[in-house]
Structure formats: structure tokens, C-alpha cells
Design an enzyme around this catalytic site. Structure first.
Site, PDB file in Angstrom:
ATOM      1  N   GLU A   1      25.057  27.682 -13.726  1.00 13.16           N
ATOM      2  CA  GLU A   1      24.761  26.029 -13.330  1.00 13.16           C
ATOM      3  C   GLU A   1      23.581  25.721 -13.808  1.00 13.16           C
ATOM      4  O   GLU A   1      23.253  24.449 -14.128  1.00 13.16           O
ATOM      5  CB  GLU A   1      24.450  26.075 -11.879  1.00 13.16           C
TER       6      GLU A   1
ATOM      7  N   ASP B   1      20.203   1.989  -7.601  1.00 14.50           N
ATOM      8  CA  ASP B   1      20.738   2.425  -6.526  1.00 14.50           C
ATOM      9  C   ASP B   1      21.319   1.421  -5.492  1.00 14.50           C
ATOM     10  O   ASP B   1      22.536   1.243  -5.151  1.00 14.50           O
ATOM     11  CB  ASP B   1      19.957   3.306  -5.671  1.00 14.50           C
TER      12      ASP B   1
ATOM     13  N   CYS C   1      25.240  35.178  -8.430  1.00 14.63           N
ATOM     14  CA  CYS C   1      23.969  35.712  -8.088  1.00 14.63           C
ATOM     15  C   CYS C   1      24.011  36.506  -6.776  1.00 14.63           C
ATOM     16  O   CYS C   1      25.105  37.349  -6.390  1.00 14.63           O
ATOM     17  CB  CYS C   1      22.885  35.074  -8.177  1.00 14.63           C
ATOM     18  N   TYR C   2      23.489  35.973  -5.715  1.00 17.47           N
ATOM     19  CA  TYR C   2      23.566  36.446  -4.294  1.00 17.47           C
ATOM     20  C   TYR C   2      25.202  36.247  -3.794  1.00 17.47           C
ATOM     21  O   TYR C   2      25.648  37.074  -3.204  1.00 17.47           O
ATOM     22  CB  TYR C   2      22.881  35.494  -3.342  1.00 17.47           C
TER      23      TYR C   2
ATOM     24  N   HIS D   1      23.328  32.983 -13.581  1.00 21.54           N
ATOM     25  CA  HIS D   1      23.470  31.554 -13.152  1.00 21.54           C
ATOM     26  C   HIS D   1      24.048  30.479 -14.091  1.00 21.54           C
ATOM     27  O   HIS D   1      23.477  29.989 -15.045  1.00 21.54           O
ATOM     28  CB  HIS D   1      22.258  30.902 -12.692  1.00 21.54           C
TER      29      HIS D   1
ATOM     30  N   GLY E   1      20.510  32.929  -3.829  1.00 18.02           N
ATOM     31  CA  GLY E   1      19.802  32.740  -2.600  1.00 18.02           C
ATOM     32  C   GLY E   1      18.526  33.724  -2.585  1.00 18.02           C
ATOM     33  O   GLY E   1      18.674  34.743  -3.455  1.00 18.02           O
TER      34      GLY E   1
ATOM     35  N   LYS F   1      22.455  10.572  -9.612  1.00 20.72           N
ATOM     36  CA  LYS F   1      21.934   9.436  -9.996  1.00 20.72           C
ATOM     37  C   LYS F   1      22.918   8.992 -11.279  1.00 20.72           C
ATOM     38  O   LYS F   1      23.410   7.904 -11.549  1.00 20.72           O
ATOM     39  CB  LYS F   1      20.479   9.615 -10.468  1.00 20.72           C
TER      40      LYS F   1
END
Length: 547
Positions: free
Chosen positions: A200, A256, A89-90, A198, A62, A403
Site C-alpha cells: 500500500e 469539500d 504484514c501482521y 507493504h 499492526g 480528498k
């Protein structure tokens, strides 16, 4: 199959990072269910979720500093729950501060962009804290960077921080460091891990392996979030919600809504009727393809409605993209209500409406104070664009899916491959790819341009390599020369991106030959176009769509 009542889950608390949803996506890629929730969500609220067996938490990054007066925090009960926690991180700094550590400005140790962490040898000798890095080695291209003395791996990672932990909380141990930061990762034997980098993002090559270790080795999760489990759960949930009532499905022509229709049809069969509305803002051949696939191939009841004139009347003179989206969303609902009324005269009331809303739609359409500290980007017509008063209750079986998960489910349900891999198409259609006011002529120009772009991309064999590709009709007209005459015609922009999640995207490096063919066809086959430009902006800072 894992029971719908107790689905294993790892909860992600969102502290405002623009890539928080990527954490959720990475967890799901490891076949573990995950949800992104606001940071002020209480442990008591989560314990009331009878459908979830919470196995651990992940705290996102963040923009704040944990020592700021108004810095976001979380319910202390989550910290003290005894469940594993991964702070990123944060999130790492928040974890350290809560348990008695100290966080301060980096003092020369600010790190933004690529970095290299080195695992601390002492940590590798303690299996209770080393589980997050267990079995992880440098990628082949990094092998030459092994320390010849310690033989501890140095892993490439992505950093983005201006603060650092300068005092460890009691019981925590340093796992890794960088050249400029002695505390790049920490862990506690009780299952709490902090990573200053990070994992991710794709810029951390072993990031997914690190997340997998947290899920399997620390949280004790199993690979239960699979396509077949999702289908079974969705079918059960739809049956429970709908009962014996009739259902309409808003079929747009995209993957979708198609997958949503197949799920509902599997759940309630002939209680479902699909409605395809031709808004006049659809792609070339859209109506014919939808009718062929659903009526003739999948044998699902379908009504095709030509409402193009009424949509264009509503859009007349409208320039603002948010207003376009909301007008189209409202008009969609009104058309469905009218169709439901007609069908009700023959078959009885139809109280339910199916929509192909996805998790990113929900995230991006949610305001700061209701679901996430991330900024609202835009309103999606099938989320924020719905009118306040409507007669339908919504059925949204894809609401918590990304997705790629939808495509996997579509394949398993037997949706034709051409549909499964079709590029996303916005609910408002070409109306938001005509920049500015919309009219029939502009839509016809753009429809022809879009078909040329897609035809050439498919011909070049790169359609599946792209996340999305399309044409945009700009409001700009430019001077050109064709033959011996002067022209003054529209500028068409071509947009093509690569992405794994549609939350971030990079502009596609299409070959000059392909771009030349697209440009040549656009200006030669569409009389109203005399100039073509190619969009080379990533997301962020841009969005994928122009409006």
C-alpha cells in the site's frame, strides 16, 4: 451503473497500522469500493450491510505480535467465509497462524525499510497461487537485477516487521523470499494471500499492481467505483434521507463543503440554502469569492453571515487547540440554528444540515475503542467538535470519500477548477494557525502572511504540485534589525507539503529562490514580522497543521 443496494466492496480490517487507511485508498484508486473497519467487526455484522456485495477482505499490518496474549484477532467466520483474503504484514502472520502455521520472532530476519523480494520459480508454475504476481515485472530501473539463472523478477518492496512465518499452514505455498527471510509472501489456491511487505505504500513501486491483481484476478471485482457512480449513489441517498424537507449547507469556502453543496443541490434543488459564516478566521478575500462563485456562477441560494465578533469573543484567551476546535464547532452550529430559525419563519422548518466531512476526518477523529486500533490524532470541528445537543440532523455526502475522490466529483459536477484544486483549509480556519491565544491583530497579521505565501507559490508555478501550503503565526517574538533600528516582532513559520492522500506527507523541497522571495515579502510588507522559518518535518511524526 451499479445499484446502490449491492455495491461491490473489499473490506479492510484495521489491526493498528498507521497506514491502514492507505490500503483503503489504494483499493479505491483501482475503482473498487472499500471501507476500513475495526478488527472485531463480525462477519454477521458485515452480512447485514445490504448495500454491500463483499468480494473479499484485506487484513492490515499492526504493531502487535500474533502470539501475544492480547494480540488483536478477527472473527473466525471471516477466515472461514470462503472469500479471498489478503494479509499484509501482521495480517499475513494472523492468516498463517489461523490455518495452522507458526509465527516467531525473526531470529536475525528482522526487516525495516527497503528490501528486495524474489519470486520463487515453483510458485510461478502454479497459476492458482501465482495470480497475485501475474503480469508484474520489475520497473525499468530494476531490470538489471533479474536473476540470470531463474529469470524470476526481483521486486523492490517496503518491509516493517520483527516477526516471521517459520512454518507454513497446510495447503499454502511460498511465493517469494528475500535474502534474509525465506517466507516473504505466501498463497493458497482458495484465494488467500499473505504478503510480509507493504504493497500500500509508495515505497513498494509495484504495490498498486499487486493490489489490483488481488481485486481483479482473485476477488473478481469490476471497476465500478467511479465518479459518476458515486454521484448517482449520493444523489439517491440524499433524496432518500431528506425527502421534501429543507436543508442548510455549511459552506466554508473549501472544496469539500463546495462539492457537498453541489451534490445536495443536484439531489434536492431549491430545498437547499447555503450559509457562509465569516468567523473572522478566514483567508483574505474568502467571503467575496464564495459569494461570487455560488450566487453568481453556480446560482445556488446563499446567505453570507458576518459573525466574526462573536467568534472572537468565544476564542478570547483560549490557548488549547482542542478547545479552539470545539468552541468553533459549537459556535458554527449555533449560527446555523439561528439562520434556520429566521428562514423557518419565512419558508418553514429546516431540519437538515450539510457538512463536508471526509473519510480521513472520520478516521482521525475516532477514538481507539469505537472504530479503529489506530490512535486518535485530533478532533475535527465538523466531526468530534459538534455539540451533544443540536436541532439539526446531519447530511454528510462525502463522509466515506478521500480528498482526491472529492476533487474528481467536483470536476464532474462543474465546480470551477480554481475551487477544485484549492488547498485544504481547516474548518476552524486561521484560529488554529495562530499558535496560542487568538485576537484580531494576530489574525490580520496571519491573513496577510498567508496571502503572500500562496501568491508566491502560485507565481512560481508549483501550487498544483503541493498538497498544502500556508503560514503559521508563532507565539515567538525575536530580535531583529531593520534599517538602523532594533525590532522585536513575530516569527512566521511557512509550511508546504507534498502528499497523495493527506494521511502521510513530506515537506516540500521549495527552491531557495522561492523561499527567499516569500521571506523578503513577509518581513518587508508586514511590520509585525521580522523573522521567517521553514518547517521541514514530515507527517508522521508531525501532522500537516501545527495545531
Amino acid at each position: 451503473m451499479q445499484s446502490l443496494e449491492r455495491r461491490q466492496a473489499v473490506i479492510v480490517l484495521d489491526f493498528g497500522s498507521q497506514v491502514s487507511r492507505l490500503i483503503t485508498r489504494r483499493v479505491r484508486e483501482c475503482h473498487v469500493y472499500s471501507e476500513l473497519v475495526p478488527p472485531d467487526t463480525t462477519y454477521a455484522e458485515l452480512q447485514k450491510r445490504t448495500d454491500l456485495d463483499i468480494k473479499g477482505f484485506i487484513f492490515s499490518g499492526g504493531p502487535s505480535s500474533v502470539y501475544d496474549k492480547d494480540a488483536p484477532s478477527c472473527d473466525p467466520a471471516i477466515m472461514d467465509s470462503g472469500l479471498p483474503i489478503l494479509g499484509i504484514c501482521y495480517g499475513m502472520q494472523l492468516l498463517a497462524q489461523h490455518f495452522g502455521g507458526h509465527v516467531a520472532p525473526a531470529q536475525g530476519r528482522r526487516e525495516y525499510g527497503p528490501a528486495t523480494i524474489e519470486v520463487v520459480p515453483e510458485a510461478a508454475q502454479n497459476p492458482d497461487v501465482y495470480r497475485i504476481f501475474e503480469g508484474i515485472h520489475p520497473s525499468p530501473v530494476q531490470t538489471e537485477h533479474l536473476d540470470t539463472v531463474s529469470q524470476m523478477p526481483r521486486l523492490p518492496v517496503w518491509m516493517s516487521h520483527g516477526d516471521s512465518v517459520d512454518k507454513l499452514p497446510e495447503g499454502f505455498q511460498v511465493l517469494a523470499c528475500t535474502e534474509s527471510n525465506p517466507v516473504a509472501a505466501i498463497a493458497h489456491p482458495a484465494g488467500m494471500v499473505g504478503l510480509q511487505f507493504h504493497p500500500e505504500v509508495t515505497h513498494t513501486p509495484q504495490g498498486k499492481d499487486i493490489i489490483r491483481n488481488f481485486l481483479y484476478r482473485i476477488c473478481g471485482c469490476s471497476e465500478s467505483w467511479t465518479s459518476s457512480a458515486v454521484i448517482d449513489e449520493a444523489v439517491e441517498s440524499i433524496r432518500k434521507q431528506v425527502g421534501k424537507e429543507r436543508v442548510l449547507c455549511a459552506l466554508s469556502g473549501g472544496v469539500d463543503s463546495a462539492v457537498a453543496a453541489l451534490l445536495v443541490h443536484r439531489a434536492v434543488g431549491d430545498q437547499l440554502t447555503c450559509v457562509f459564516v465569516d468567523t473572522g478566521c478566514m483567508r483574505a478575500g474568502e467571503r467575496e469569492q464564495v459569494v461570487e462563485t455560488f450566487s453568481n456562477h453556480l446560482h445556488i441560494p446563499l446567505i453570507a453571515v458576518d459573525a466574526s465578533e462573536r467568534f472572537l469573543n468565544r476564542l478570547d484567551g483560549v490557548v488549547d487547540p482542542e478547545q479552539k476546535r470545539k468552541l468553533i464547532g459549537e459556535e458554527f452550529i449555533r449560527v446555523f440554528e439561528e439562520q434556520a430559525t429566521k428562514l423557518a419563519e419565512e419558508q418553514g422548518p429546516i431540519p437538515y444540515l450539510v457538512q463536508g466531512t471526509l473519510y480521513p476526518d472520520v478516521i482521525e477523529s475516532t477514538s481507539h475503542d469505537t472504530a479503529s486500533t489506530a490512535t486518535k490524532i485530533k478532533t475535527h470541528h465538523n466531526v468530534g467538535g459538534l455539540p451533544e445537543k443540536m436541532s439539526f440532523k446531519l447530511v454528510e455526502p462525502l463522509r466515506m470519500l478521500f480528498k482526491d475522490e472529492v476533487r474528481e466529483i467536483g470536476q464532474e459536477l462543474g465546480l470551477p477548477e480554481e475551487w477544485v484544486w484549492r488547498h485544504p483549509f481547516p474548518g476552524p480556519g486561521l484560529a488554529i494557525r495562530v499558535i496560542g491565544a487568538v485576537d484580531k491583530l494576530k489574525l490580520d497579521i496571519l491573513r496577510a502572511a498567508d496571502k503572500i505565501v500562496i501568491d508566491e507559490i502560485k507565481r512560481a508555478g508549483v501550487y498544483r504540485d503541493l498538497g498544502q501550503a500556508f503560514a503559521v503565526l508563532t507565539p515567538i517574538q525575536s530580535v531583529g534589525v531593520m534599517g538602523d533600528g532594533r525590532t522585536y516582532a513575530y516569527v512566521v513559520a511557512v509550511r508546504a507539503v507534498t502528499t497523495s492522500d493527506f494521511m502521510t506527507a513530506d515537506w516540500a523541497r521549495l527552491s531557495p529562490e522561492l523561499l527567499a522571495r516569500i521571506s523578503n515579502r513577509l518581513v518587508n510588507e508586514i511590520a509585525e514580522v521580522n523573522r521567517v522559518v521553514y518547517d521541514i518535518t514530515s507527517k508522521p511524526p508531525a501532522t500537516i497543521e501545527w495545531e
